[in-house]
Design an enzyme around this catalytic site. Structure first.
Site, PDB file in Angstrom:
ATOM      1  N   ARG A 183       0.599  -1.600   0.054  1.00  0.00           N
ATOM      2  CA  ARG A 183      -0.212   0.014   0.067  1.00  0.00           C
ATOM      3  C   ARG A 183       0.516   0.956   0.408  1.00  0.00           C
ATOM      4  O   ARG A 183       2.031   1.119   0.232  1.00  0.00           O
ATOM      5  CB  ARG A 183      -1.079   0.131   1.443  1.00  0.00           C
ATOM      6  CG  ARG A 183      -1.731  -0.864   1.482  1.00  0.00           C
ATOM      7  CD  ARG A 183      -1.633  -1.620   2.661  1.00  0.00           C
ATOM      8  NE  ARG A 183      -2.710  -2.758   3.566  1.00  0.00           N
ATOM      9  CZ  ARG A 183      -4.089  -2.612   3.477  1.00  0.00           C
ATOM     10  NH1 ARG A 183      -4.829  -2.161   3.153  1.00  0.00           N
ATOM     11  NH2 ARG A 183      -4.431  -4.336   3.125  1.00  0.00           N
ATOM     12  N   ASP A 252      -3.684   4.402   3.070  1.00  0.00           N
ATOM     13  CA  ASP A 252      -3.496   2.549   3.668  1.00  0.00           C
ATOM     14  C   ASP A 252      -4.070   2.145   2.507  1.00  0.00           C
ATOM     15  O   ASP A 252      -4.129   0.970   3.028  1.00  0.00           O
ATOM     16  CB  ASP A 252      -3.446   2.749   5.294  1.00  0.00           C
ATOM     17  CG  ASP A 252      -5.041   3.312   5.517  1.00  0.00           C
ATOM     18  OD1 ASP A 252      -5.460   4.568   5.432  1.00  0.00           O
ATOM     19  OD2 ASP A 252      -5.728   2.340   6.159  1.00  0.00           O
TER      20      ASP A 252
HETATM   21  P1  AMP Z   1      -9.932   0.099   6.593  1.00  0.00           P
HETATM   22  O1  AMP Z   1     -10.691   1.100   7.017  1.00  0.00           O
HETATM   23  O2  AMP Z   1     -10.800  -1.079   7.381  1.00  0.00           O
HETATM   24  O3  AMP Z   1      -9.257   0.039   5.689  1.00  0.00           O
HETATM   25  O4  AMP Z   1      -8.780  -0.024   8.605  1.00  0.00           O
HETATM   26  C1  AMP Z   1      -8.248   0.694   8.627  1.00  0.00           C
HETATM   27  C2  AMP Z   1      -7.711   0.586   9.828  1.00  0.00           C
HETATM   28  O5  AMP Z   1      -7.859   0.045  11.094  1.00  0.00           O
HETATM   29  C3  AMP Z   1      -6.046  -0.717   9.355  1.00  0.00           C
HETATM   30  O6  AMP Z   1      -5.002  -0.498   9.860  1.00  0.00           O
HETATM   31  C4  AMP Z   1      -7.184  -1.598   9.472  1.00  0.00           C
HETATM   32  O7  AMP Z   1      -6.237  -3.037   9.685  1.00  0.00           O
HETATM   33  C5  AMP Z   1      -7.682  -1.333  10.809  1.00  0.00           C
HETATM   34  N1  AMP Z   1      -8.639  -2.240  11.930  1.00  0.00           N
HETATM   35  C6  AMP Z   1     -10.291  -2.036  10.753  1.00  0.00           C
HETATM   36  N2  AMP Z   1     -11.460  -2.966  11.612  1.00  0.00           N
HETATM   37  C7  AMP Z   1     -10.135  -3.605  11.761  1.00  0.00           C
HETATM   38  C8  AMP Z   1     -10.535  -4.888  13.603  1.00  0.00           C
HETATM   39  N3  AMP Z   1     -11.902  -4.307  13.318  1.00  0.00           N
HETATM   40  N4  AMP Z   1      -9.395  -4.786  14.137  1.00  0.00           N
HETATM   41  C9  AMP Z   1      -8.211  -4.934  13.851  1.00  0.00           C
HETATM   42  N5  AMP Z   1      -8.064  -3.926  12.958  1.00  0.00           N
HETATM   43  C10 AMP Z   1      -8.642  -3.634  12.325  1.00  0.00           C
HETATM   44 MG    MG Z   2      -7.643  -0.784   4.539  1.00  0.00          MG
END
Ligand code: AMP
Ligand code: MG
Length: 487
Positions: A183, A252
């Site tokens: 990424r 990201d």
């Molecule tokens: P996203 O918005 O899904 O791209 O996630 C943003 C960040 O939050 C990334 O670092 C993900 O790995 C983390 N993240 C999102 N949902 C979870 C979850 N349920 N448990 C752990 N980390 C999460």
């Molecule tokens: Mg993500």
């Protein structure tokens, strides 16, 4: 065809310096059961799809227990989220198992999403809910069917174990596949941590494995960046051409390889709105549909900034300056193809802009309109649009301009219509269709709808009587499903 248990996992990413990841054992889900397996992707990996239903495959692909040879890791990355820099994100719920051979001789990485917490989970549970996992599975395969670069989905395992979101929901693990999950945020993390040594390693890794032409260039970092600029411009042009809104274009979630990555609150536009926002948490419309091209450039600025320790600013700026032209060229080429225009004309851009504003004032369905336009290009009959616009003034006015434009190109004909049907999909993953599949899975453990949708979306340009119900827009009075980042 090989059985899953014969799969050998390499450690291509895991040979990078250890600061770039943490080794993590998955946390098993309670009694995982298979929901769907992707036979086409199995074939690409030389795998017998039936072997994914064995205990050996379930143990690995649901994250229950890994063979000793597999070193699962969570990668460290940072990112700009809604414009704000967050220094420590990382794989909070994704684990990279390793890379495996593709039948074509290449290598593919396999990640498990939802296999439990990692050191980057930041107090979250490391899980993914069934709802969002079904959406990721279906949409990544729908994008692939459309010919748009994307991460893929190999299979989906469900579990009755529940986690708290807005309500309590059951969980799932998606095994997803890509050449690489690098990424923009990986590079931002190295730069902002002051680790230029790691930055250099990561660039060498990227150019060595995924951009071989850049490695041989006089300035490999610049060559890599220019390639990422071009791929991002082309990717977003493709999104715009099918009405796809990603919803969370944080850096990201931007793939270095130019893949559609991290399916969250995405949406395909039904009734065309240029400022369509699919993410319920995006109050200001930062990631609205018509903002996506600009956000792509903004994100590339963030990547360029992260590469500054390795490349002079003027060169990176000149690469960034190419983005708008590349986007415009790719977008115009796509839109011309959608309109069936073979010969370029200087007024085409204006014709397309007028079309989009006519579609908006007509409250026309984006996908249905372009599919009917194929019929119009074959026959010239406006009757093909019956029921498409609910205010026809601008719409039919535009159609007459289009008819004149076609004359410059040889007029209406079957050949043109056939070519248009290969770029204007009949089927996209409309939210209400995904929702129907989710509800059947959630409420009745009926996975037939997921399977049927996946089968249809693998060939979105081929109209089939079997899938007639997928080609129509949702009823106008159907309430929209609210989708947010929480999943
Ligand atoms: P996203 O918005 O899904 O791209 O996630 C943003 C960040 O939050 C990334 O670092 C993900 O790995 C983390 N993240 C999102 N949902 C979870 C979850 N349920 N448990 C752990 N980390 C999460
Ligand atoms: Mg993500």
């Amino acid at each position: 065809m090989n059985a899953f248990h014969t799969l050998v996992f390499g450690r291509r990413f895991q040979t990078l310096p250890a600061a770039l990841f943490r080794q993590v054992e998955p946390t098993p889900l309670a009694d995982p059961y298979p929901i769907i397996v992707n036979p086409a992707l199995c074939a690409e990996l030389g795998l017998d799809p039936d072997s994914l239903y064995t205990d050996a495959a379930r143990a690995v692909l649901s994250g229950t227990s890994l063979p000793p040879a597999v070193m699962a890791v969570a990668g460290a990355y940072a990112g700009h989220q809604f414009g704000h820099y967050v220094p420590q994100l990382g794989d909070g719920r994704a684990l990279l198992l390793g890379d495996v051979a593709r039948a074509d001789g290449g290598r593919a990485e396999i990640q498990l999403k939802g296999a439990g917490p990692t050191p980057f989970s930041r107090h979250a549970d490391g899980r993914a809910v069934l709802r969002s996992s079904i959406r990721e599975y279906l949409c990544s395969e729908a994008m692939h069917g459309l010919g748009i670069p994307t991460t893929r989905a190999l299979c989906l395992f469900g579990s009755d174990e529940r986690v708290a979101r807005e309500t309590m929901e059951t969980t799932a693990v998606v095994a997803r596949v890509a050449d690489s999950f690098l990424r923009f945020g990986h590079f931002e993390w190295c730069c902002h941590s002051g680790r230029n040594d790691l930055l250099k390693e990561l660039v060498d890794h990227a150019t060595g494995h995924f951009f071989p032409g850049c490695r041989l260039a006089e300035q490999p970092v610049l060559a890599l960046f220019r390639e990422v600029v071009a791929r991002t411009a082309r990717l977003i042009a493709q999104w715009q051409s099918v009405g796809f809104c990603h919803g969370v274009m944080n850096t990201d979630n931007m793939s270095l390889l130019g893949l559609t990555l991290d399916y969250g609150p995405f949406g395909f536009i039904d009734t065309y709105r240029s400022d369509f926002v699919c993410n319920h948490s995006d109050d200001v419309g930062r990631y609205a549909f018509n903002e996506q091209p600009r956000v792509g450039l903004w994100n590339l600025y963030a990547l360029a900034s992260a590469l500054l320790p390795l490349q002079d600013e003027a060169a990176l700026r000149s690469a960034l300056d190419e983005y708008e032209g590349l986007f415009r060229t790719a977008w115009l080429a796509r839109m011309r193809a959608k309109l069936g225009l073979d010969v370029e004309h200087e007024d085409d851009g204006a014709l397309i802009e007028r079309l989009l504003s006519a579609l908006e004032s007509a409250n026309a369905d984006f996908t249905v309109f372009f599919r009917r336009l194929c019929d119009f290009a074959a026959t010239g009959s406006v009757a093909v649009f019956d029921g498409v616009p609910d205010d026809g003034t601008a719409f039919y006015g535009w159609l007459e301009q289009y008819r004149e434009r076609l004359e410059l190109d040889g007029g209406v004909c079957m050949r043109r219509a056939c070519a248009m049907r290969r770029v204007n999909p009949c089927y996209v993953l409309r939210n209400h269709l995904a929702q129907r599949a989710i509800e059947a899975a959630r409420d009745a453990r009926d996975y037939g709808e997921i399977e049927r949708l996946a089968r249809c979306l693998a060939h979105p340009y081929d109209e089939s009587a079997e899938f007639a119900d997928y080609a129509v827009p949702p009823p106008r009075d159907m309430p929209a499903v609210a989708l947010s980042c929480s999943s």
